[in-house]
Design a protein around this motif. Sequence first.
Motif, PDB file in Angstrom:
ATOM      1  N   MET A   1       0.693  -1.055  -0.076  1.00 31.13           N
ATOM      2  CA  MET A   1       0.101  -0.086  -0.142  1.00 31.13           C
ATOM      3  C   MET A   1       1.069   1.502  -0.124  1.00 31.13           C
ATOM      4  N   LYS A   2       0.456   2.173  -0.559  1.00 34.95           N
ATOM      5  CA  LYS A   2       1.302   3.586  -0.731  1.00 34.95           C
ATOM      6  C   LYS A   2       0.818   4.081   0.470  1.00 34.95           C
ATOM      7  N   ARG A   3       1.989   4.300   1.302  1.00 30.68           N
ATOM      8  CA  ARG A   3       1.848   5.030   2.410  1.00 30.68           C
ATOM      9  C   ARG A   3       1.417   6.544   2.324  1.00 30.68           C
ATOM     10  N   SER A   4       1.806   7.271   1.323  1.00 28.64           N
ATOM     11  CA  SER A   4       1.517   8.594   1.169  1.00 28.64           C
ATOM     12  C   SER A   4       1.563   8.940  -0.577  1.00 28.64           C
ATOM     13  N   PHE A   5       0.761   9.874  -0.788  1.00 28.79           N
ATOM     14  CA  PHE A   5       0.730  10.113  -2.203  1.00 28.79           C
ATOM     15  C   PHE A   5       0.567  11.779  -2.544  1.00 28.79           C
ATOM     16  N   ALA A  79      -4.415  12.706   5.641  1.00 30.25           N
ATOM     17  CA  ALA A  79      -6.070  13.233   5.582  1.00 30.25           C
ATOM     18  C   ALA A  79      -6.843  11.851   5.641  1.00 30.25           C
ATOM     19  N   TYR A  80      -6.294  10.938   5.162  1.00 24.97           N
ATOM     20  CA  TYR A  80      -7.045   9.736   5.142  1.00 24.97           C
ATOM     21  C   TYR A  80      -7.257   9.037   6.579  1.00 24.97           C
ATOM     22  N   LYS A  81      -6.078   8.932   7.262  1.00 27.21           N
ATOM     23  CA  LYS A  81      -5.973   8.436   8.530  1.00 27.21           C
ATOM     24  C   LYS A  81      -6.610   9.314   9.514  1.00 27.21           C
ATOM     25  N   ALA A  82      -6.529  10.589   9.417  1.00 29.25           N
ATOM     26  CA  ALA A  82      -7.651  11.568  10.241  1.00 29.25           C
ATOM     27  C   ALA A  82      -8.909  11.356  10.034  1.00 29.25           C
TER      28      ALA A  82
END
Length: 426
Positions: A1-5, A79-82
């Motif tokens: 999984m890409k951790r950040s983009f 932003a996804y995690k939040a």
Amino acid sequence: MKRSFALIATAALVAGCGGGGGTTASEPSKDGSPAKVTLEMWHLSTSDPMKTIMANWAKEFEARHPHVTIKATVLENEAYKAKLTTLTQSGKAPDVFATWGGGVLKQQIDAELVKDLSADVAPVLGTFTKASLSAYQFDGKTYGLPYDIGMVGFWYNKKLFEQAGITQPPATWAAFLDAVGKLKAAGTTPIALAGKEKWPGHYYWTYLAMRIAGLPALQQAAVDKNFDTPDFVTAGRQLKALVDLQPFQKGFLGAGYSTPDGQAASVANGKAAMELMGQWAPSVQNDAGKGLGDDLAFFPFPAVDGGKGVATEALGGGGGLAVGADAPAEAVEFLKFVTQMDVHSKSTAAGGTLPVLQGEESAVKDPNLKVVSESLSGATGFQLYLDQAYPPAVGAEVNDSVAQLIAGTKTPEQVVRSITEVAQSE
């Protein structure tokens, strides 16, 4: 999984979501056709090729299931995690959502927000590799299916290494520190780091802990809730030795990962010689900057002389999809669809994912991703990212404390004490 983009890119925000979750369905039609279903899918593939692959998966599934509409919310890593945390704290979950598994998924499972997929996916579990499934299985049950797996290592600019007189990637930590010195002497910034985002920095401390204390020590620390040991302190001291060389780009403490002036772009534009990052690094580099083409190469995190760990133990993780507890059967069918060999291998051939299915290795075409895939296949141990493997509060403290160590505001001893204190308070 890409951790950040790249920066937040919302492909199709769920109408009226408000942090929502849940499925909308109409009454069955009078002719007996299936009720219309709208699935909310949250993921974080904001860079190609996975951005397009995810969109195509949704379109193909809709074509095969005309009564289903998939609404995708696509967010950058932080932003996804939040947003997902806010939603789950309200007692809801999307119908289908991206997960790294581990302690974060376990907390969602304990809150009864995630569907137990064990019975539904039992017929297909044997098609996956054991390593790819492990982060989504607890107490003999399966709560997600993987669509990607990979490892963290150093992505480097071969031309800048050659100009600095480095003839081969360093195999030991001492040789790595020496290479950093050679790059600085050649007028090159050795390493790009997204200090603002914290999670990229935790890779250094985690790998050093793996190499010095050994993989079992990290796993046992999670059980004992004690990180205050000499080996973990030594890991911090070795990281401080690197930091003391001032290897990072100017302004790294305020730098993002995928921003135009961030970590990935610094490497992609030839302004830094390397970055410690996962298998998604090439695609993010190409998205954030010019890209290095044939000058880009990969090497595993080096061994530490005298350490209990070995260089064949990998830090990494994958991308998985979980299903909300209240999601309809179509959500489970979607997971099974995207992990069929004929569907998934296309994403692997396109360089978007690495093999999670047995016998899929030949689909990897990109030379650098082949190196990653081969390193994974020969790995003698595997550690999930600590900010996902451990309970959320502990993982967050690892990120925060290591970031403070890198910034020079915390000592190696304070790092392990802080992590231990949070672990023991859980």
